[in-house]
Scaffold this motif. Structure first.
Motif: not given
Length: 158
Positions: A1-6, A54-66
């Protein structure tokens, strides 16, 4: 996974505010004025306590905000002798669109439905939501999921 991988993760009670804020963004995107932010937060808190939601959250990177949210609802189905998964809501904030967050959330929804033994996943979307339809179709969803003709979702407010 890259830094920009969701990245995608299951929201817990401590993330109710992030879920509600994203759902408020969805409400605003749709041009609606209700439910209020407080009602959304109360509903999210209630639903997070239920085993069928269930609620699933997603971010643009590994440590990014939802920046994206997906709500899944599970219910027994007599036609499949298993649970069905209803993808209730999917929303990605404008700044994260076209960066794979929506796709990652839907892929996780498919995986989660399979993990729970579901034999079917369904959703609804507006006919003119071409971007969402293209995404859903690219992942194998079809307007003909139940038979030979196009499936329609009908409803009434009570």
């Amino acid at each position: 996974m890259t830094a920009d991988s969701p990245t995608v993760w299951l929201a817990g009670p401590e993330q109710a505010e992030a879920v509600a804020a994203l759902l408020g963004g969805f409400r605003d995107h749709l041009g609606a004025s209700s439910p209020s932010d407080g009602t959304l937060l109360a509903s999210v808190r209630l639903l997070l306590e239920r085993a069928d939601t269930e609620f699933w959250l997603g971010a643009t990177g590994e440590n990014g905000p939802a920046l994206g949210v997906c709500q899944l609802r599970f219910r027994p189905c007599v036609w499949t002798a298993s649970d069905d998964c209803w993808l209730e809501d999917l929303f990605v904030a404008a700044e994260a669109r076209r960066r794979g967050v929506g796709r990652a959330l839907v892929q996780r929804a498919f995986a989660r439905a399979r993990e729970r033994g579901c034999r079917r996943i369904e959703l609804d979307t507006d006919e003119d939501n071409y971007g969402a339809i293209a995404l859903y179709e690219s992942l194998g969803l079809s307007a003909r999921s139940k038979g030979r003709s196009r499936s329609l979702v009908l409803g009434a407010r009570l």
